[in-house]
Enzyme design. Sequence first.
Site, PDB file in Angstrom:
ATOM      1  N   GLU A 208       0.812  -1.217   0.000  1.00 53.26           N
ATOM      2  CA  GLU A 208       0.000   0.000   0.000  1.00 53.26           C
ATOM      3  C   GLU A 208       0.846   1.268   0.000  1.00 53.26           C
ATOM      4  O   GLU A 208       0.348   2.355   0.265  1.00 53.26           O
ATOM      5  CB  GLU A 208      -0.965  -0.027   1.182  1.00 53.26           C
ATOM      6  CG  GLU A 208      -1.903  -1.220   1.089  1.00 53.26           C
ATOM      7  CD  GLU A 208      -2.874  -1.342   2.246  1.00 53.26           C
ATOM      8  OE1 GLU A 208      -2.826  -0.497   3.155  1.00 53.26           O
ATOM      9  OE2 GLU A 208      -3.675  -2.290   2.234  1.00 53.26           O
ATOM     10  N   LYS A 340     -15.631  -1.692   2.482  1.00 50.44           N
ATOM     11  CA  LYS A 340     -14.900  -2.194   1.318  1.00 50.44           C
ATOM     12  C   LYS A 340     -15.921  -2.774   0.349  1.00 50.44           C
ATOM     13  O   LYS A 340     -16.573  -3.770   0.655  1.00 50.44           O
ATOM     14  CB  LYS A 340     -13.900  -3.271   1.732  1.00 50.44           C
ATOM     15  CG  LYS A 340     -12.731  -2.749   2.562  1.00 50.44           C
ATOM     16  CD  LYS A 340     -11.871  -3.900   3.061  1.00 50.44           C
ATOM     17  CE  LYS A 340     -10.612  -3.407   3.747  1.00 50.44           C
ATOM     18  NZ  LYS A 340      -9.875  -4.514   4.412  1.00 50.44           N
TER      19      LYS A 340
END
Length: 431
Positions: A208, A340
């Site tokens: 990330e 999500k």
Amino acid sequence: MKNYIEIIDVSARQVLDSRSNPTVEVDVILEDGTTGRAAVPSGASTGIFEAVELRDGDKSVYNGKGVLKAIENVNTIIAEELVGMNVLDQIAIDKTMIELDGTDNKGKLGANAMLGVSLACAKAAAEYLGLSLYQYIGGVNAKVLPVPMMNIINGGEHADNNVDLQEFMIMPAGASSFSEALRMCSEVYHSLKSLLKAKGYDTGVGDEGGFAPNLNSNEEAIQVIVEAIEKAGYKPGVEIFIALDPASSEIFEDGKYNLKGEGKVLTPQEMVDYYANLVAKYPIISIEDGMAEEDWEGWRLITERLGTKIQLVGDDLFVTNTDRLTMGIERGVANSILIKLNQIGTLTETLNAIEMAERAGYTAVVSHRSGETEDTTIADLVVAVNAGQIKTGAPARSERVAKYNQLLRIEDELGEMGEYRGLKAFYNIKK
């Protein structure tokens, strides 16, 4: 402009995500030629209650991670049903796919297939109407720019190091605008890189975009972030706060939490004490998945201890699922939900989860996955629902930066109508 615009084609292809794994991309074409396109993300540390991400399992192709079956489902079963439907009726589109799947976990068609179609339809509809995606989803009241929850040190499943907790993040809640918040984070990121270099640590990055140094302990990661905040000229706990994502389900074994990097095996009560000690010492404002997804007693303990002091986010615990969230609300655990899209598989169900959370006084943090693409849907979604917080990685790696750049565009488009709530985004903290 008509209020019924037909879908004339739905098609999917296999593309790559940021971890070089295949994922699903879908194009939806309307009768006037308008096209909507969406690419689906994928997680590394996935909750056991998440909707099914359909993978082919053929080890000779992409190590078994191909998504040709999901693509076939889009191009046949889903396309046959959706062609001719009104793209402006998102609820009907998503309901049709849910009924076609017929399972409680998207196991037949695959959440990756369904989500790609759901989002591509929304994008096509927005394009047809001449609206930005956030305006189409959220209407005239979509105006809140989010506080970034920015991952700058990676551990756990997201990095190859001995740091047990998965993410160490910064949140510039003291900024006055989104663009200022982003600048603050970028400056701290560069400050952290130079600090790590000076200390002799590796400055390679994880999935990330955060750094993945082989630090001696989880606490050292927090200490070096505090140092980086100060070095960048900001005040920890006033302008910039710290957020953690331990991803505790990944370290939960036989009823205990195994901090291998520190040589500790902790009971749920001891794990809560561990967090409470960190919260007392450092400017921590949020902990995500502090306890494992099946450790309801641990969640009760941490909520009792810290639930009025900091944000306690349920990710693996809730998996963007209203049934799981209802259980959490009824049991009084956590005070926030991570959102999500691919955990549940359709835009409609995602919006339902956000609405349920907010009605219960829980915050909603819109999130990326560790396997991302250049798709920027979540940037529009977080503004559409006025969630006030977004988690989408470090200010590095273009699949992460794409979301931040889209938010800068939205901020520019909103102008004086835009609102950055800062600490007010944490309405779930009662202190």
